[in-house]
Write a protein that holds these residues in place. Structure first.
Motif, PDB file in Angstrom:
ATOM      1  N   LYS A 160       0.847  -1.197   0.000  1.00  0.00           N
ATOM      2  CA  LYS A 160       0.000   0.000   0.000  1.00  0.00           C
ATOM      3  C   LYS A 160       0.877   1.241   0.000  1.00  0.00           C
ATOM      4  CE  LYS A 160      -3.511   2.347   2.870  1.00  0.00           C
ATOM      5  NZ  LYS A 160      -4.547   2.507   1.829  1.00  0.00           N
ATOM      6  N   MET A 161       0.519   2.201  -0.830  1.00  0.00           N
ATOM      7  CA  MET A 161       1.248   3.473  -0.875  1.00  0.00           C
ATOM      8  C   MET A 161       0.475   4.524  -0.081  1.00  0.00           C
ATOM      9  SD  MET A 161       2.777   3.784  -4.738  1.00  0.00           S
ATOM     10  CE  MET A 161       1.178   3.603  -5.534  1.00  0.00           C
ATOM     11  N   ILE A 162       1.180   5.217   0.813  1.00  0.00           N
ATOM     12  CA  ILE A 162       0.552   6.247   1.636  1.00  0.00           C
ATOM     13  C   ILE A 162       1.228   7.585   1.350  1.00  0.00           C
ATOM     14  CG2 ILE A 162       0.007   6.992   3.977  1.00  0.00           C
ATOM     15  CD1 ILE A 162       0.260   4.090   4.866  1.00  0.00           C
ATOM     16  N   PRO A 163       0.503   8.528   0.733  1.00  0.00           N
ATOM     17  CA  PRO A 163       1.086   9.852   0.487  1.00  0.00           C
ATOM     18  C   PRO A 163       1.426  10.546   1.808  1.00  0.00           C
ATOM     19  CG  PRO A 163      -0.946   9.541  -0.773  1.00  0.00           C
ATOM     20  CD  PRO A 163      -0.868   8.414   0.215  1.00  0.00           C
ATOM     21  N   ILE A 164       2.472  11.332   1.812  1.00  0.00           N
ATOM     22  CA  ILE A 164       2.901  12.013   3.030  1.00  0.00           C
ATOM     23  C   ILE A 164       1.801  12.928   3.563  1.00  0.00           C
ATOM     24  CG2 ILE A 164       3.972  13.985   1.859  1.00  0.00           C
ATOM     25  CD1 ILE A 164       5.548  12.179   4.839  1.00  0.00           C
ATOM     26  N   SER A 165       0.972  13.460   2.667  1.00  0.00           N
ATOM     27  CA  SER A 165      -0.107  14.359   3.078  1.00  0.00           C
ATOM     28  C   SER A 165      -1.186  13.640   3.879  1.00  0.00           C
ATOM     29  CB  SER A 165      -0.744  15.022   1.850  1.00  0.00           C
ATOM     30  OG  SER A 165      -1.283  14.043   0.976  1.00  0.00           O
ATOM     31  N   GLU A 166      -1.214  12.296   3.820  1.00  0.00           N
ATOM     32  CA  GLU A 166      -2.228  11.520   4.531  1.00  0.00           C
ATOM     33  C   GLU A 166      -1.696  10.939   5.842  1.00  0.00           C
ATOM     34  OE1 GLU A 166      -4.015   8.605   2.004  1.00  0.00           O
ATOM     35  OE2 GLU A 166      -4.559  10.073   0.449  1.00  0.00           O
ATOM     36  N   ILE A 167      -0.493  11.344   6.216  1.00  0.00           N
ATOM     37  CA  ILE A 167       0.114  10.838   7.451  1.00  0.00           C
ATOM     38  C   ILE A 167      -0.077  11.863   8.567  1.00  0.00           C
ATOM     39  CG2 ILE A 167       2.271  10.154   8.570  1.00  0.00           C
ATOM     40  CD1 ILE A 167       3.197   9.116   5.843  1.00  0.00           C
ATOM     41  N   GLU A 168      -0.713  11.427   9.639  1.00  0.00           N
ATOM     42  CA  GLU A 168      -0.971  12.302  10.777  1.00  0.00           C
ATOM     43  C   GLU A 168       0.251  12.402  11.695  1.00  0.00           C
ATOM     44  OE1 GLU A 168      -5.007  12.653  12.707  1.00  0.00           O
ATOM     45  OE2 GLU A 168      -3.953  11.455  14.192  1.00  0.00           O
ATOM     46  N   CYS A 169       0.897  11.269  11.905  1.00  0.00           N
ATOM     47  CA  CYS A 169       2.108  11.267  12.727  1.00  0.00           C
ATOM     48  C   CYS A 169       2.872   9.967  12.517  1.00  0.00           C
ATOM     49  CB  CYS A 169       1.784  11.446  14.213  1.00  0.00           C
ATOM     50  SG  CYS A 169       0.940  10.036  14.978  1.00  0.00           S
ATOM     51  N   PHE A 170       4.115   9.970  12.927  1.00  0.00           N
ATOM     52  CA  PHE A 170       4.924   8.767  13.061  1.00  0.00           C
ATOM     53  C   PHE A 170       5.138   8.570  14.555  1.00  0.00           C
ATOM     54  CE2 PHE A 170       6.083  10.808   9.092  1.00  0.00           C
ATOM     55  CZ  PHE A 170       6.119   9.760   8.160  1.00  0.00           C
ATOM     56  N   PHE A 171       5.057   7.333  15.023  1.00  0.00           N
ATOM     57  CA  PHE A 171       5.288   7.100  16.452  1.00  0.00           C
ATOM     58  C   PHE A 171       5.995   5.771  16.666  1.00  0.00           C
ATOM     59  CE2 PHE A 171       1.150   5.207  15.587  1.00  0.00           C
ATOM     60  CZ  PHE A 171       1.124   4.042  16.352  1.00  0.00           C
ATOM     61  N   SER A 172       6.721   5.688  17.782  1.00  0.00           N
ATOM     62  CA  SER A 172       7.421   4.444  18.112  1.00  0.00           C
ATOM     63  C   SER A 172       6.695   3.761  19.262  1.00  0.00           C
ATOM     64  CB  SER A 172       8.876   4.731  18.494  1.00  0.00           C
ATOM     65  OG  SER A 172       8.943   5.594  19.612  1.00  0.00           O
ATOM     66  N   GLU A 173       6.672   2.433  19.188  1.00  0.00           N
ATOM     67  CA  GLU A 173       5.980   1.639  20.207  1.00  0.00           C
ATOM     68  C   GLU A 173       6.544   0.225  20.182  1.00  0.00           C
ATOM     69  OE1 GLU A 173       1.613   0.012  20.061  1.00  0.00           O
ATOM     70  OE2 GLU A 173       1.553   2.049  20.885  1.00  0.00           O
ATOM     71  N   ASN A 174       6.929  -0.279  21.360  1.00  0.00           N
ATOM     72  CA  ASN A 174       7.458  -1.648  21.469  1.00  0.00           C
ATOM     73  C   ASN A 174       8.572  -1.931  20.459  1.00  0.00           C
ATOM     74  OD1 ASN A 174       5.605  -2.247  23.541  1.00  0.00           O
ATOM     75  ND2 ASN A 174       4.034  -2.785  22.032  1.00  0.00           N
ATOM     76  N   GLU A 204       6.695  20.576   7.706  1.00  0.00           N
ATOM     77  CA  GLU A 204       5.423  19.865   7.876  1.00  0.00           C
ATOM     78  C   GLU A 204       5.400  19.001   9.134  1.00  0.00           C
ATOM     79  OE1 GLU A 204       2.897  20.346   5.745  1.00  0.00           O
ATOM     80  OE2 GLU A 204       4.153  21.759   4.638  1.00  0.00           O
ATOM     81  N   PHE A 205       6.561  18.453   9.524  1.00  0.00           N
ATOM     82  CA  PHE A 205       6.617  17.514  10.645  1.00  0.00           C
ATOM     83  C   PHE A 205       7.603  17.990  11.706  1.00  0.00           C
ATOM     84  CE2 PHE A 205       4.789  14.998   7.311  1.00  0.00           C
ATOM     85  CZ  PHE A 205       3.940  14.117   7.955  1.00  0.00           C
ATOM     86  N   PHE A 206       7.263  17.713  12.966  1.00  0.00           N
ATOM     87  CA  PHE A 206       8.110  18.132  14.082  1.00  0.00           C
ATOM     88  C   PHE A 206       8.231  16.988  15.079  1.00  0.00           C
ATOM     89  CE2 PHE A 206       9.080  20.093  18.157  1.00  0.00           C
ATOM     90  CZ  PHE A 206      10.031  21.032  17.809  1.00  0.00           C
ATOM     91  N   ARG A 207       9.464  16.766  15.576  1.00  0.00           N
ATOM     92  CA  ARG A 207       9.724  15.734  16.586  1.00  0.00           C
ATOM     93  C   ARG A 207       9.442  16.345  17.959  1.00  0.00           C
ATOM     94  NH1 ARG A 207      13.698  11.524  16.707  1.00  0.00           N
ATOM     95  NH2 ARG A 207      13.280  10.222  18.534  1.00  0.00           N
ATOM     96  N   VAL A 208       8.278  16.065  18.527  1.00  0.00           N
ATOM     97  CA  VAL A 208       7.897  16.698  19.793  1.00  0.00           C
ATOM     98  C   VAL A 208       8.544  16.027  21.000  1.00  0.00           C
ATOM     99  CG1 VAL A 208       5.716  17.619  18.937  1.00  0.00           C
ATOM    100  CG2 VAL A 208       5.769  15.325  19.944  1.00  0.00           C
ATOM    101  N   ASN A 209       8.909  14.747  20.860  1.00  0.00           N
ATOM    102  CA  ASN A 209       9.592  14.017  21.926  1.00  0.00           C
ATOM    103  C   ASN A 209      10.224  12.772  21.319  1.00  0.00           C
ATOM    104  OD1 ASN A 209       7.524  12.014  21.736  1.00  0.00           O
ATOM    105  ND2 ASN A 209       6.265  13.159  23.193  1.00  0.00           N
ATOM    106  N   ARG A 210      10.686  11.877  22.153  1.00  0.00           N
ATOM    107  CA  ARG A 210      11.379  10.697  21.640  1.00  0.00           C
ATOM    108  C   ARG A 210      10.468   9.775  20.844  1.00  0.00           C
ATOM    109  NH1 ARG A 210      15.289   8.628  26.597  1.00  0.00           N
ATOM    110  NH2 ARG A 210      16.406  10.597  26.917  1.00  0.00           N
ATOM    111  N   LYS A 211       9.155   9.845  21.082  1.00  0.00           N
ATOM    112  CA  LYS A 211       8.236   8.860  20.510  1.00  0.00           C
ATOM    113  C   LYS A 211       7.389   9.368  19.355  1.00  0.00           C
ATOM    114  CE  LYS A 211       6.190   5.862  23.022  1.00  0.00           C
ATOM    115  NZ  LYS A 211       5.299   5.182  23.983  1.00  0.00           N
ATOM    116  N   PHE A 212       7.328  10.684  19.121  1.00  0.00           N
ATOM    117  CA  PHE A 212       6.373  11.203  18.144  1.00  0.00           C
ATOM    118  C   PHE A 212       6.975  12.243  17.198  1.00  0.00           C
ATOM    119  CE2 PHE A 212       3.578   9.648  21.478  1.00  0.00           C
ATOM    120  CZ  PHE A 212       2.543   9.052  20.759  1.00  0.00           C
ATOM    121  N   LEU A 213       6.678  12.059  15.918  1.00  0.00           N
ATOM    122  CA  LEU A 213       6.886  13.055  14.868  1.00  0.00           C
ATOM    123  C   LEU A 213       5.495  13.406  14.356  1.00  0.00           C
ATOM    124  CD1 LEU A 213       9.804  11.802  12.583  1.00  0.00           C
ATOM    125  CD2 LEU A 213       9.407  14.180  13.149  1.00  0.00           C
ATOM    126  N   ILE A 214       5.066  14.652  14.524  1.00  0.00           N
ATOM    127  CA  ILE A 214       3.681  14.971  14.199  1.00  0.00           C
ATOM    128  C   ILE A 214       3.572  15.915  13.004  1.00  0.00           C
ATOM    129  CG2 ILE A 214       2.992  14.633  16.607  1.00  0.00           C
ATOM    130  CD1 ILE A 214       2.710  17.696  16.802  1.00  0.00           C
TER     131      ILE A 214
END
Length: 257
Positions: A160-174, A204-214
């Motif tokens: 599946k291809m996901i355009p960057i404009s459709e991404i709300e955030c990147f996050f790390s977990e486990n 467009e994106f900002f690393r707010v902490n160790r776990k999230f790029l929003i």
């Protein structure tokens, strides 16, 4: 030669120590954050040479120069690509792109030794005259360049291809990294937040902490939080609270402006 390493990725720091030991370079300490470094400099004399990562978990390493007059020569280590680095003039001894190549490391150390032998360590360390604000602006708002426009993820037997404009955030977990889409779905990707940062537009994106790029456009609300921090609410992501780390609040507000 007394050498200090400031690097937040512990495996990368250990690898650099081993490589320097092969070159008979004495590493007196390995630090992993801006705060660790500030505390260390309060209680120790400045080393001859510092290997300094540009982006640490708790902020840009340039914050050190704002509170401490560094008397050491510096070799920067960074995941930022060569294009971004050449866009400003750093008078450091050298910079090394990660993962660090052994031959390039040896050349950088030889370059430092040559300067030290020719001019003395005081003169070598004068190369730390940095235009900190210009560098920080470049890292936060780089020159126009190509950033990733889409990501591919595996869904069962499908790609599946996901355009960057459709991404709300990147996050790390486990120990995994995920994409959260504006539709409220998440997908595991084969990357880390550290590796992602140079690949996506910092406008467009900002690393707010160790776990999230929003994503700027996914912010639904910003709420004052304890200890001068901020809480972010996104349009669909609700699995856990997103708190802007205290040391990143000012930078976050600048990013919003």
């Amino acid at each position: 030669m007394k050498t200090l390493i400031i690097e937040d990725e512990k495996p990368a720091a250990r690898r650099l120590v081993r490589m320097l030991e092969k070159l008979s370079v004495n590493v007196i300490a390995t630090l992993h954050s801006v705060e660790d470094a500030k505390e260390w400099f309060k209680n120790n004399s400045h080393p001859d040479l510092i290997f300094l990562d540009i982006q640490l978990n708790d902020g840009l390493s340039f914050e050190l120069f704002e509170s401490i007059e560094i008397e050491s020569a510096i070799i920067f280590t960074t995941a930022y690509d060569e294009y971004a680095l050449q866009a400003f003039k750093l008078n450091s001894i050298d910079y090394l792109l990660k993962p660090i190549d052994e031959e390039e490391l040896e050349v950088a150390v030889l370059k430092y030794n040559s300067l030290k032998n020719k001019f003395g360590n005081d003169e070598a360390s004068k190369n730390v005259q940095l235009s900190i604000e210009d560098i920080k602006k470049l890292l936060i708002h780089p020159l126009d360049r190509d950033y990733k426009k889409r990501f591919t993820v595996k869904v069962g037997q499908h790609i599946k291809m996901i355009p960057i404009s459709e991404i709300e955030c990147f996050f790390s977990e486990n120990k995994g990294t995920y994409i959260q889409t504006i539709e409220g779905r998440n997908y595991l990707i084969d990357s880390t937040l550290e590796a992602l940062e140079p690949e996506i537009s910092p406008q467009e994106f900002f690393r707010v902490n160790r776990k999230f790029l929003i994503n700027l456009h996914a912010i639904k609300d910003i709420i004052s939080y304890s200890n001068s921090r901020l809480k972010i609410k996104l349009n669909t992501y609700k699995a856990e609270e997103i708190i802007v780390a205290r040391e990143r609040v000012k930078e976050f507000k600048d990013w919003l402006a």
